[in-house]
Scaffold this motif. Structure first.
Motif, PDB file in Angstrom:
ATOM      1  N   ASP A  35       0.748  -1.297   0.096  1.00 26.66           N
ATOM      2  CA  ASP A  35      -0.074  -0.217   0.112  1.00 26.66           C
ATOM      3  C   ASP A  35       0.902   1.237  -0.047  1.00 26.66           C
ATOM      4  OD1 ASP A  35      -2.233  -1.587   0.187  1.00 26.66           O
ATOM      5  OD2 ASP A  35      -2.687  -1.310   2.169  1.00 26.66           O
TER       6      ASP A  35
ATOM      7  N   GLN B  55       2.225   2.085  -3.410  1.00 26.27           N
ATOM      8  CA  GLN B  55       1.131   2.523  -4.551  1.00 26.27           C
ATOM      9  C   GLN B  55       1.058   4.105  -4.620  1.00 26.27           C
ATOM     10  OE1 GLN B  55      -0.889   0.221  -6.232  1.00 26.27           O
ATOM     11  NE2 GLN B  55       0.338  -1.342  -5.129  1.00 26.27           N
ATOM     12  N   ASP B  56       1.468   4.739  -3.556  1.00 25.79           N
ATOM     13  CA  ASP B  56       1.234   6.366  -3.582  1.00 25.79           C
ATOM     14  C   ASP B  56       2.553   6.652  -4.461  1.00 25.79           C
ATOM     15  OD1 ASP B  56      -1.410   6.055  -2.606  1.00 25.79           O
ATOM     16  OD2 ASP B  56      -0.644   6.348  -0.757  1.00 25.79           O
ATOM     17  N   ARG B  57       3.415   6.062  -4.773  1.00 26.75           N
ATOM     18  CA  ARG B  57       4.775   6.521  -5.261  1.00 26.75           C
ATOM     19  C   ARG B  57       5.583   7.535  -4.305  1.00 26.75           C
ATOM     20  NH1 ARG B  57       5.915   3.105  -9.350  1.00 26.75           N
ATOM     21  NH2 ARG B  57       4.112   2.814 -10.556  1.00 26.75           N
ATOM     22  N   GLY B  58       6.261   8.442  -4.657  1.00 22.12           N
ATOM     23  CA  GLY B  58       7.075   9.251  -4.073  1.00 22.12           C
ATOM     24  C   GLY B  58       8.542   9.020  -3.727  1.00 22.12           C
TER      25      GLY B  58
ATOM     26  N   ASP C 217       9.351   8.950   1.521  1.00 21.97           N
ATOM     27  CA  ASP C 217       7.747   9.078   1.635  1.00 21.97           C
ATOM     28  C   ASP C 217       7.029   7.633   1.899  1.00 21.97           C
ATOM     29  OD1 ASP C 217       7.789  11.787   1.319  1.00 21.97           O
ATOM     30  OD2 ASP C 217       7.698  11.576  -0.856  1.00 21.97           O
TER      31      ASP C 217
ATOM     32  N   ARG D 204       5.114   6.078   4.969  1.00 21.99           N
ATOM     33  CA  ARG D 204       3.690   5.610   4.851  1.00 21.99           C
ATOM     34  C   ARG D 204       3.568   4.240   5.436  1.00 21.99           C
ATOM     35  NH1 ARG D 204       3.853   8.500  -0.271  1.00 21.99           N
ATOM     36  NH2 ARG D 204       4.565   6.778  -1.283  1.00 21.99           N
TER      37      ARG D 204
END
Length: 171
Positions: free
Chosen positions: A40, A43-46, A50, A54
């Motif tokens: 998860d 999933q938001d990359r960065g 980061d 997460r």
């Protein structure tokens, strides 16, 4: 455990063959949850930092199931131990690859990424152990999670500008 759950011992053993099976299932679920949290977070990359942040947030979110530290795995049958070790090592390898990518991009200091990944996971496992005393600290759980993430970002992993006269600890 049965008393804490409000069930009889016989009811508990309806779902588990024995104590070893209970322990194995708890550890397996914990590894599965941690692996899902890492997926998860990706999933938001960065940036690598980061993603690690997460991951830590998800693992320590008080609204999500608490993870069990793998500290009694010596009680497991050999086949279950090997299976759990494989799940755990996969999480460490994935996290280490994120740290390596951060080092290659210059965001993070180079380090022995498997050791750093194991340290991060160990801190995640340690965090819930103090139990109720966390609520007595000013700022509570949120401040402790923020402090852990800051330690990872500034104290260990992030490449920071050094003050004059400070030694370079990147090696």
């Amino acid at each position: 455990l049965a008393t804490a759950l409000g069930v009889t011992r016989n009811a508990l053993y309806h779902y588990f063959d024995d104590l070893e099976d209970l322990l194995f299932q708890v550890y397996q679920r914990s590894c599965d949850l941690m692996a899902r949290h890492l997926t998860d977070a990706l999933q938001d990359r960065g940036s690598a930092l980061d993603i690690v942040g997460r991951f830590v947030d998800r693992c320590l979110d008080p609204d999500l199931p608490e993870l069990a530290a793998l500290n009694e795995y010596g009680l497991l049958r050999e086949s279950n131990y090997e299976m759990l070790l494989s799940l755990y090592d996969d999480i460490i390898s994935r996290l280490a690859r994120i740290l390596d990518a951060g080092a290659r991009s210059g965001e993070l200091r180079p380090c022995h990424s498997p050791t750093a990944a194991r340290t991060i996971v160990s801190l995640i496992h340690w965090f819930p152990l103090p139990g109720g005393w966390i609520t007595t600290i000013r700022g509570g759980r949120g401040d402790l999670v923020a402090t852990l993430k800051e330690l990872l970002a500034v104290g260990w992993a992030a490449r920071a500008t050094l003050h004059a006269g400070a030694s370079d600890m990147r090696g």
